[in-house]
Design a protein around this motif. Structure first.
Motif, PDB file in Angstrom:
ATOM      1  N   ALA A   5       0.828  -1.209   0.000  1.00  0.00           N
ATOM      2  CA  ALA A   5       0.000   0.000   0.000  1.00  0.00           C
ATOM      3  C   ALA A   5       0.867   1.266   0.000  1.00  0.00           C
ATOM      4  O   ALA A   5       0.580   2.238  -0.713  1.00  0.00           O
ATOM      5  N   LYS A   6       1.911   1.251   0.812  1.00  0.00           N
ATOM      6  CA  LYS A   6       2.820   2.409   0.840  1.00  0.00           C
ATOM      7  C   LYS A   6       3.626   2.506  -0.445  1.00  0.00           C
ATOM      8  O   LYS A   6       3.962   3.601  -0.903  1.00  0.00           O
ATOM      9  N   LEU A   7       3.944   1.357  -1.019  1.00  0.00           N
ATOM     10  CA  LEU A   7       4.722   1.332  -2.256  1.00  0.00           C
ATOM     11  C   LEU A   7       3.930   1.914  -3.417  1.00  0.00           C
ATOM     12  O   LEU A   7       4.483   2.643  -4.257  1.00  0.00           O
ATOM     13  N   VAL A   8       2.653   1.614  -3.481  1.00  0.00           N
ATOM     14  CA  VAL A   8       1.800   2.066  -4.587  1.00  0.00           C
ATOM     15  C   VAL A   8       1.791   3.591  -4.678  1.00  0.00           C
ATOM     16  O   VAL A   8       1.749   4.159  -5.772  1.00  0.00           O
ATOM     17  N   ARG A   9       1.853   4.270  -3.548  1.00  0.00           N
ATOM     18  CA  ARG A   9       1.811   5.740  -3.547  1.00  0.00           C
ATOM     19  C   ARG A   9       3.029   6.362  -4.216  1.00  0.00           C
ATOM     20  O   ARG A   9       3.006   7.532  -4.617  1.00  0.00           O
ATOM     21  N   GLN A  10       4.122   5.593  -4.332  1.00  0.00           N
ATOM     22  CA  GLN A  10       5.338   6.116  -4.961  1.00  0.00           C
ATOM     23  C   GLN A  10       5.368   5.894  -6.475  1.00  0.00           C
ATOM     24  O   GLN A  10       6.193   6.474  -7.166  1.00  0.00           O
ATOM     25  N   MET A  11       4.464   5.065  -6.982  1.00  0.00           N
ATOM     26  CA  MET A  11       4.504   4.689  -8.388  1.00  0.00           C
ATOM     27  C   MET A  11       4.312   5.854  -9.363  1.00  0.00           C
ATOM     28  O   MET A  11       5.016   5.943 -10.370  1.00  0.00           O
ATOM     29  N   PRO A  12       3.359   6.794  -9.108  1.00  0.00           N
ATOM     30  CA  PRO A  12       3.193   7.903 -10.067  1.00  0.00           C
ATOM     31  C   PRO A  12       4.468   8.712 -10.273  1.00  0.00           C
ATOM     32  O   PRO A  12       4.777   9.133 -11.394  1.00  0.00           O
ATOM     33  N   GLU A  13       5.209   8.958  -9.198  1.00  0.00           N
ATOM     34  CA  GLU A  13       6.455   9.719  -9.324  1.00  0.00           C
ATOM     35  C   GLU A  13       7.462   8.977 -10.201  1.00  0.00           C
ATOM     36  O   GLU A  13       8.177   9.593 -10.999  1.00  0.00           O
ATOM     37  N   ILE A  14       7.515   7.657 -10.027  1.00  0.00           N
ATOM     38  CA  ILE A  14       8.437   6.867 -10.843  1.00  0.00           C
ATOM     39  C   ILE A  14       8.044   6.948 -12.305  1.00  0.00           C
ATOM     40  O   ILE A  14       8.892   7.107 -13.196  1.00  0.00           O
ATOM     41  N   MET A  18      10.356   8.399 -15.374  1.00  0.00           N
ATOM     42  CA  MET A  18      10.709   7.556 -16.515  1.00  0.00           C
ATOM     43  C   MET A  18      10.319   8.225 -17.828  1.00  0.00           C
ATOM     44  O   MET A  18      11.022   8.104 -18.833  1.00  0.00           O
ATOM     45  N   GLN A  19       9.191   8.949 -17.825  1.00  0.00           N
ATOM     46  CA  GLN A  19       8.776   9.678 -19.019  1.00  0.00           C
ATOM     47  C   GLN A  19       9.784  10.772 -19.365  1.00  0.00           C
ATOM     48  O   GLN A  19      10.170  10.938 -20.531  1.00  0.00           O
TER      49      GLN A  19
END
Length: 398
Positions: A5-14, A18-19
Motif C-alpha cells: 500500500a505504501k509502495l503504490v503511492r510512490q509509483m506515479p512519481e516513478i 521515466m517519461q
C-alpha cells in the motif's frame, strides 16, 4: 515484509521520472546519430588522435578496426555444429553456518546439432574448506567472499576449455565440425585490474592459458553480453564531440564528466545507438577494447567486440583478437551465436541451460550443509550448530 500500500503511492512519481528520462534519451540519441555520421567521415583522424593523446584522456574509447558504418549480415550456421558453454554459481562462506567453507558449482553444456549425438548437461561442484583455500588471499587484503568470485570466474573458463578441447582434439573424429565455446559475460576481466600483481596473475594466467588452448584447437570463443551497459562506441564519438584542437582532457576539461562538452550523450549506451543502425542478423563494425587490464593479455588474446542484432535485442559479443583476424572463424562464431539466440527465443540456449545447471537453490544449500553436519558428527565433532543469530532468523515468527 513489504508494505504494498505504501509502495503504490510512490509509483506515479516513478512513472513521471521515466517519461522525462525517455524524452531526454531521445535527444541524446539524436546527438549520437549526428556524431556517428560525422565520425564515419573523420574516422582515421579520430583514431590517430586517440593514439597520440590516449594517455591524457579521461575516458577509454573502443577503437573501430573497420569502417564505423559497417553492417554485415551474418550467414546461416551449418546444420551440423557443436556448442560448448559453462556458467558458475556458489555458496558463499558464512561464520553463522556450521562450518566456514564455500562451494563453487560449474554447470557445463555440450550440444550437438545435426550429428545424432547425445548432449552433455551436468555440473561440477567443488568444496573449499582448507585454510589455504579460505585465508590465502588475506595476504593481499582480499576478502574470502571476493576471492571466491575471482576463483569461480577462473574455473568457468578452465572447465569450458577442458570440455571443448577434450571433445575436439581426438584424431579422426569431430575436428572438422564447426564449433563454438560460449561464456556469459565479458572476456575482459577488468575487475582484476586493481588487484596486487601476484593475486592478479594467480587468476588471470590460468585464464590466458585456457584461451591459448582454445586457439591451438581452433575453437572460437565468444563472451555474450545481454542488456550491455557498455559505452565504448559512444566514447569513440566523444572524440568527435570534443571542441578543442586536441583531446587533452587533463588540460582542458574537468574530471567531473558532467561538465565536459563531449558528454552530451551521457548516459546513452552503445546498444541504444546500434539498435537504430543494425537490422536483424547484422553485426556492427569490430572494435578493439582499450581496457587497461588488457595490457596483461598476450596480443593475440586481447579482446575485440562487435554488436549483434539477434532480433529480440542488440547484444555485445566479445572475442579474442585471433578470432577477429580470421573471417571464417568469426563468421562461424557469430552464425552459431545467432542460431543459439533463435533456439533460446532471444537468448542463447546453451548459456541459459548452463546457468540453470549451475545455480544453487535453497534446497541444495540445505542438503549441502546437512551432508557436512552428518560427516562432522560421524567423526566425533561436537557442538555442530549454526549461530544463535542464524537460528533465530530461521525461526522468526514474522
Amino acid at each position: 515484509m513489504l508494505d504494498i500500500a505504501k509502495l503504490v503511492r510512490q509509483m506515479p512519481e516513478i512513472g513521471q521520472q521515466m517519461q522525462k528520462d525517455a524524452q531526454a534519451g531521445l535527444k541524446r540519441l539524436e546527438i549520437a546519430q549526428k556524431l556517428f555520421l560525422q565520425a564515419n567521415q573523420e574516422q582515421d583522424k579520430l583514431i590517430q588522435a586517440q593514439e597520440i593523446w590516449g594517455d591524457r584522456m579521461i575516458f577509454t574509447p573502443g577503437i573501430p578496426i573497420e569502417s564505423l558504418d559497417t553492417a554485415i549480415e551474418i550467414p546461416e550456421a551449418p546444420s551440423s555444429h557443436s556448442v560448448f558453454s559453462s556458467d558458475g554459481s556458489q555458496i558463499a562462506p558464512s561464520h553463522h553456518e556450521i562450518i566456514y567453507c564455500y562451494l563453487i558449482n560449474i554447470g557445463r553444456i555440450m550440444l550437438h546439432y545435426g550429428q545424432n549425438l547425445h548432449p552433455l548437461l551436468d555440473s561440477i561442484p567443488e568444496i573449499y574448506y582448507k585454510t589455504e583455500d579460505l585465508y590465502s588471499a588475506k595476504k593481499w587484503g582480499i576478502r574470502t567472499e571476493e576471492w571466491m568470485g575471482y576463483h569461480r570466474t577462473m574455473k568457468e573458463v578452465q572447465i569450458l576449455t577442458e570440455m571443448a578441447c577434450t571433445w575436439v582434439n581426438p584424431p579422426g573424429a569431430h575436428f572438422n565440425i564447426p564449433n563454438l565455446a560460449m561464456t556469459d559475460g565479458s572476456l575482459t576481466y577488468w575487475f582484476l585490474d586493481t588487484l596486487p600483481t601476484d593475486a592478479k596473475e594467480e587468476i588471470l594466467n590460468p585464464i590466458i592459458e585456457s584461451l591459448q588452448q582454445l586457439q591451438a584447437s581452433k575453437i572460437p570463443i565468444v563472451g555474450y553480453i545481454s542488456a550491455s551497459r557498455s559505452i565504448d562506441a559512444i566514447s569513440f564519438l566523444r572524440l568527435m564531440a570534443c571542441p578543442y584542437e586536441v583531446p587533452h582532457c587533463t588540460n582542458f576539461c574537468s574530471m567531473d564528466n558532467e561538465k565536459n562538452p563531449c558528454q552530451k550523450m551521457e548516459p546513452l549506451r552503445d546498444t541504444s545507438l546500434w539498435q537504430q543502425i543494425l537490422q536483424p542478423r547484422q553485426r556492427s563494425a569490430i572494435f578493439r577494447s582499450n581496457s587497461r587490464i588488457l595490457d596483461c593479455y598476450p596480443e593475440s588474446q586481447k579482446t575485440h567486440f562487435c554488436y549483434l542484432h539477434g532480433g529480440a535485442e542488440v547484444a555485445r559479443v566479445e572475442f579474442p583478437q585471433w578470432v577477429a583476424e580470421d573471417s571464417e572463424l568469426l563468421n562461424q562464431a557469430l552464425s552459431i551465436t545467432l542460431t543459439q539466440i533463435d533456439k533460446g527465443f532471444g537468448y542463447p540456449v546453451a548459456l541459459a541451460e548452463a546457468h540453470n545447471l549451475a545455480v544453487v537453490k535453497g534446497g541444495d544449500r540445505t542438503q549441502f550443509f546437512s551432508l557436512i553436519e552428518e560427516q562432522m558428527l560421524r567423526y566425533g565433532v561436537k557442538n555442530v550448530a549454526v549461530s544463535y543469530k542464524e537460528a533465530r532468523k530461521r525461526g522468526s515468527i514474522a
